[in-house]
Design a protein around this motif. Structure first.
Motif, PDB file in Angstrom:
ATOM      1  N   THR A  37       0.805  -1.225   0.000  1.00  0.00           N
ATOM      2  CA  THR A  37       0.000   0.000   0.000  1.00  0.00           C
ATOM      3  C   THR A  37       0.837   1.274   0.000  1.00  0.00           C
ATOM      4  OG1 THR A  37      -0.145  -0.144   2.399  1.00  0.00           O
ATOM      5  CG2 THR A  37      -1.949  -1.104   1.157  1.00  0.00           C
ATOM      6  N   GLY A 128      -0.811   1.324   6.286  1.00  0.00           N
ATOM      7  CA  GLY A 128      -1.724   1.071   5.179  1.00  0.00           C
ATOM      8  C   GLY A 128      -2.181  -0.371   5.189  1.00  0.00           C
ATOM      9  N   ASP A 129      -2.845  -0.747   6.266  1.00  0.00           N
ATOM     10  CA  ASP A 129      -3.281  -2.125   6.440  1.00  0.00           C
ATOM     11  C   ASP A 129      -4.330  -2.142   7.543  1.00  0.00           C
ATOM     12  OD1 ASP A 129      -1.975  -5.124   5.806  1.00  0.00           O
ATOM     13  OD2 ASP A 129      -3.148  -4.957   7.632  1.00  0.00           O
ATOM     14  N   SER A 130      -5.459  -2.755   7.261  1.00  0.00           N
ATOM     15  CA  SER A 130      -6.582  -2.671   8.204  1.00  0.00           C
ATOM     16  C   SER A 130      -6.285  -3.353   9.532  1.00  0.00           C
ATOM     17  CB  SER A 130      -7.834  -3.266   7.576  1.00  0.00           C
ATOM     18  OG  SER A 130      -7.612  -4.616   7.250  1.00  0.00           O
ATOM     19  N   GLY A 144      -5.934   1.317  10.603  1.00  0.00           N
ATOM     20  CA  GLY A 144      -5.518   1.150   9.217  1.00  0.00           C
ATOM     21  C   GLY A 144      -5.936   2.332   8.368  1.00  0.00           C
ATOM     22  N   ILE A 145      -5.138   2.629   7.356  1.00  0.00           N
ATOM     23  CA  ILE A 145      -5.413   3.757   6.465  1.00  0.00           C
ATOM     24  C   ILE A 145      -5.205   3.328   5.020  1.00  0.00           C
ATOM     25  CG2 ILE A 145      -4.847   5.544   8.166  1.00  0.00           C
ATOM     26  CD1 ILE A 145      -2.049   5.740   7.003  1.00  0.00           C
ATOM     27  N   GLY A 146      -5.762   4.101   4.101  1.00  0.00           N
ATOM     28  CA  GLY A 146      -5.564   3.848   2.681  1.00  0.00           C
ATOM     29  C   GLY A 146      -4.277   4.506   2.192  1.00  0.00           C
ATOM     30  N   THR A 147      -3.972   4.293   0.928  1.00  0.00           N
ATOM     31  CA  THR A 147      -2.704   4.797   0.382  1.00  0.00           C
ATOM     32  C   THR A 147      -2.634   6.317   0.340  1.00  0.00           C
ATOM     33  OG1 THR A 147      -2.379   2.771  -0.859  1.00  0.00           O
ATOM     34  CG2 THR A 147      -1.212   4.707  -1.661  1.00  0.00           C
ATOM     35  N   ARG A 432      -9.736 -13.558   7.975  1.00  0.00           N
ATOM     36  CA  ARG A 432     -10.820 -13.309   7.012  1.00  0.00           C
ATOM     37  C   ARG A 432     -11.186 -14.583   6.269  1.00  0.00           C
ATOM     38  NH1 ARG A 432      -8.577  -7.439   5.602  1.00  0.00           N
ATOM     39  NH2 ARG A 432      -9.721  -6.457   7.292  1.00  0.00           N
ATOM     40  N   ARG A 437     -10.401 -15.336  -0.493  1.00  0.00           N
ATOM     41  CA  ARG A 437      -9.353 -14.675   0.287  1.00  0.00           C
ATOM     42  C   ARG A 437      -8.036 -15.461   0.253  1.00  0.00           C
ATOM     43  NH1 ARG A 437      -7.642  -9.967   3.049  1.00  0.00           N
ATOM     44  NH2 ARG A 437      -6.270 -10.602   4.703  1.00  0.00           N
TER      45      ARG A 437
ATOM     46  N   SER B  90     -10.224  -5.184   4.029  1.00  0.00           N
ATOM     47  CA  SER B  90      -8.903  -4.562   4.043  1.00  0.00           C
ATOM     48  C   SER B  90      -8.945  -3.083   3.671  1.00  0.00           C
ATOM     49  CB  SER B  90      -7.955  -5.311   3.111  1.00  0.00           C
ATOM     50  OG  SER B  90      -7.885  -4.701   1.851  1.00  0.00           O
ATOM     51  N   SER B  91      -7.839  -2.391   3.961  1.00  0.00           N
ATOM     52  CA  SER B  91      -7.755  -0.949   3.743  1.00  0.00           C
ATOM     53  C   SER B  91      -7.346  -0.604   2.317  1.00  0.00           C
ATOM     54  CB  SER B  91      -6.742  -0.352   4.717  1.00  0.00           C
ATOM     55  OG  SER B  91      -5.445  -0.825   4.414  1.00  0.00           O
ATOM     56  N   ARG B  92      -7.162  -1.613   1.465  1.00  0.00           N
ATOM     57  CA  ARG B  92      -6.611  -1.390   0.123  1.00  0.00           C
ATOM     58  C   ARG B  92      -7.360  -0.284  -0.631  1.00  0.00           C
ATOM     59  NH1 ARG B  92      -8.036  -7.497  -1.796  1.00  0.00           N
ATOM     60  NH2 ARG B  92      -6.988  -7.825   0.175  1.00  0.00           N
ATOM     61  N   GLU B  93      -6.635   0.751  -0.999  1.00  0.00           N
ATOM     62  CA  GLU B  93      -7.242   1.840  -1.772  1.00  0.00           C
ATOM     63  C   GLU B  93      -7.433   1.411  -3.221  1.00  0.00           C
ATOM     64  OE1 GLU B  93      -6.102   5.574  -0.195  1.00  0.00           O
ATOM     65  OE2 GLU B  93      -6.345   6.607  -2.101  1.00  0.00           O
ATOM     66  N   HIS B  94      -6.845   0.265  -3.547  1.00  0.00           N
ATOM     67  CA  HIS B  94      -7.045  -0.313  -4.871  1.00  0.00           C
ATOM     68  C   HIS B  94      -8.532  -0.558  -5.139  1.00  0.00           C
ATOM     69  CE1 HIS B  94      -3.210  -1.311  -3.047  1.00  0.00           C
ATOM     70  NE2 HIS B  94      -2.658  -1.462  -4.238  1.00  0.00           N
TER      71      HIS B  94
END
Lengths: 467, 214
Positions: A37, A128-130, A144-147, A432, A437, B90-94
């Motif tokens: 990410t 960048g990871d939940s 967690g955060i996005g890019t 998960r 997955r 998941s946090s993936r902004e993708h």
């Protein structure tokens, strides 16, 4: 002064400025970086001609793409390799500390942070990871955060945030023998649902949580996001402070004393008010097994697969029908009659030393069932692996027919070569059970390390308490 | 970032709850180091019959005729109608990158997962929360009417159906401001650089260990 929750205290200590619309600029103490990410964030930084605000706040490690087999040849998949190389280059260019693939300290970012003392009580921690929620186990505000936010943290050391609502989940009493942190958190998700914590910051409390080790608390906080909450946390106590002491990045001397004095205040005040309170009786918790494609689709091991037509909510009923179809399961089947093809012990949820000890204790002197095609153990870090080997756990696994691998995220999300084939059924200690997955068409059942180990021996799910 | 103000768009219904980010963009495509090009792999496992891998020519892959986005009537859709807890996992902004790259500009659902919801705003994608009843009504109308379009007005915070029903929605003022004007949030934050430095100086007195170790 009004009574504060732990979340209030952590929040208040990190407010840089209050914005007019109720949001704040929140200071970030620790930014953990991994290869998946971050590349677009570094690219954005470079395109804008910006530099990291405070380089030393960042710590990087590649974990998602790394192979868990022989690493002497590097990464075979060229696309995975490029992503890891890109992280290496970005860290070199900006002077960010990175644990390379062959460094003993390399591992899953959420195992490495606490292990190194890079995660400390009272910090704001983002990645960048939940599953960054894991770090809340140390009394941190971790999420967690996005890019785009990764880039924002790199450039400004802050995030624009609105305060969440607060939820107290109190697990009272004592759990029975054989019940682990994983069973506690799966049970909680079964009670509040996969969106039950959306919009909330969860504090896990109660005697059953206090009784857990710090590693066990990490397992619980790790899965706060599976209940919809961006962050989960546990108050600091003597166990937390003992855990942190002496770790490489932990403070020493006068700073240690100063830090401990503050850390000891990191708990909710006795009369603090929460927006929601959930009370759970620890004695009700049995070993848990998920049966569907959402972590809320979970039952005790002695239950049977549910009948969707008994579900009154039409949206839920539809999800259940689809989940059973995907999972290849019939209503009424006892969970203990479900046979498995593979076993995965690992992930940021359950790959720390205590998890490996728990699994090894179950399999010691036994063999994996012939019907189980693959049982693999993937330690959370090189240091966890080293510790396990010093205790002889690797030999117990290998003698039982398990594969003993190198550290990484591995088959939790199957970005590397470790994955399920279509239709394969896996007892997994990960977090998960979504469709695909662990590999397209793969079927995941989430369980504790002890339950996964017992399933590997029996070839189907069993109640580890009678095993 | 692309600004969002008003949109008249074709609606595609995705009638499933808890659509997770692994479903929106499977993990093998996260290996890309770019921000673009994820659209052809949006909902990859549901959309195609073969196994998706990075670098394939998706125009030659066998489509799953049962998947809603593959139906001719929904080609060119810009608004995705979805069920509760959309974007969990998941946090993936993708995930928002893939939705945006495919051509979606807005998503309507009864609820969204927090991280996904937040990520949408950074990418010019508008997530709209309506009630379960309103979403039910839209599902009924879109499935009954080919070519069903909605009118979304972000400044007015309204969604208008072809029949003239107007639904209002809530949105955070700062996020709305950034989206309507296509603003770069980092640039805005850096206007407060002095505040950040002042905080650090203050904090370094109280908690020096946070600034001494790497």
């Amino acid at each position: 002064m009004a009574a504060k929750t732990l979340y209030d205290k952590l929040w208040d200590a990190h407010v840089v400025r209050q914005n007019d619309d109720g949001s704040v600029l929140l200071y970030i103490d620790r930014h953990l970086v991994h290869e998946v990410t971050s590349p677009q964030a570094f690219e954005g930084l470079k395109l804008a001609g910006r530099k990291p605000w405070r380089v030393s706040a960042n710590l990087a490690v590649a974990d998602h793409n790394v192979p868990t087999t022989d690493r002497s040849k590097g990464i075979v998949d060229p696309v995975s390799r490029l992503q890891v190389d890109t992280l290496d280059e970005n860290c070199r260019e900006f002077g960010i500390v990175e644990f390379g693939m062959n460094d003993i300290r390399q591992g899953i970012v959420h195992v490495v942070g606490p292990e190194q003392g890079a995660t400390l009580p009272g910090m704001t921690v983002v990645c960048g990871d939940s599953h960054t929620s894991t770090h809340g186990a140390l009394g941190c505000l971790a999420f967690g955060i996005g890019t785009s936010e990764v880039e924002h943290v790199l450039a400004t050391q802050t995030l624009v945030q609105k305060k969440a609502k607060t939820m107290l989940i109190s697990v009272d009493g004592q759990v029975g023998p054989g019940i682990t942190a994983k069973d506690i958190v799966l049970h909680i998700i079964g009670v509040i649902g996969t969106a039950g914590g959306t919009g909330y910051a969860i504090e896990f409390a109660g005697s059953a949580i206090r009784d857990l080790s710090v590693e066990g608390r990490m397992t619980v906080c790790n899965m706060a996001i599976e209940a919809g909450a961006r962050c989960g946390m546990v108050a600091v106590d003597d166990k937390t402070i003992e855990y942190v002491k002496g770790r490489p990045f932990a403070p020493t001397g006068e700073n240690w004393d100063k830090a401990v004095a503050w850390w000891k205040t990191l708990h909710s005040d006795p009369d603090a008010q929460f927006d929601a309170v959930v009370r759970i009786d620890a004695a009700d918790i049995k070993p848990q097994v998920t049966w569907g494609t959402s972590p809320e689709m979970v039952l005790p091991v002695d239950a049977k697969i549910p009948n969707p037509f008994a579900e009154p909510d039409p949206v839920k009923q539809k999800s259940m029908i689809r989940a059973l179809e995907y999972m290849g399961l019939q209503p009424g089947t006892p969970i203990q009659e479900i046979a498995i093809d593979k076993v995965f012990i690992g992930s940021c949820t359950n790959s720390r030393i205590e998890d490996l000890r728990a699994a090894a204790a179950v399999i010691k002197g036994r063999k994996k069932a012939d019907s189980v095609k693959l049982a693999m153990v993937v330690p959370g870090s090189g240091l966890v692996k080293q510790q396990a080997e010093a205790e002889g756990l690797d030999k117990i696994f290998i003698e039982a027919g398990f594969e003993w691998r190198e550290p990484g995220c591995s088959m939790c999300l199957a970005m590397n070569a470790d994955r399920l084939e279509p239709g394969e059924r896996c007892a997994s200690t990960s977090n998960r059970n979504f469709e695909g997955r662990q590999g397209a068409g793969g079927r995941t059942h989430l369980v504790s390390p002890a339950m996964a180990a017992a399933a590997a021996i029996a070839g189907h799910f069993v109640d580890v308490r009678n095993f | 970032m692309r600004a969002f103000t008003v949109l008249d768009g074709l609606v595609a219904p995705l009638d499933r709850a808890n659509v997770d980010t692994d479903a929106i963009i499977p993990k093998q495509f996260l290996k890309s180091i770019k921000r673009t090009g994820f659209g052809p792999n949006l909902f990859d496992e549901w959309r195609y019959l073969d196994r998706g891998e990075p670098g394939q020519d998706c125009s030659k892959r066998p489509l799953n005729p049962d998947f809603v986005l593959n139906q001719p009537r929904y080609q060119g859709a810009q608004i995705l109608l979805a069920r509760r807890n959309f974007g969990c996992g998941s946090s993936r902004e993708h995930a928002p990158w893939a939705l945006e790259d495919y051509g979606f500009r807005a998503i309507i659902a009864p609820s969204f997962a927090d991280i996904f919801y937040n990520n949408c705003f950074k990418n010019g994608l508008l997530p709209i929360v309506l009630s379960e009843e309103q979403v039910d009504q839209l599902f009924r109308e879109v499935e009954a009417t080919e070519g069903y379009q909605l009118h979304i007005d972000l400044p007015a915070q309204t969604v208008t159906t072809p029949g003239g029903t107007v639904f209002t929605f809530e949105i955070d003022a700062f996020r709305k401001h950034c989206l309507v004007n296509g603003l770069d949030e980092i640039g805005l934050t850096l206007q407060h650089a002095d505040d950040i430095k002042a905080y650090e100086a203050r904090r370094a007195q109280q908690a020096p260990w946070l600034f001494q170790n790497a």
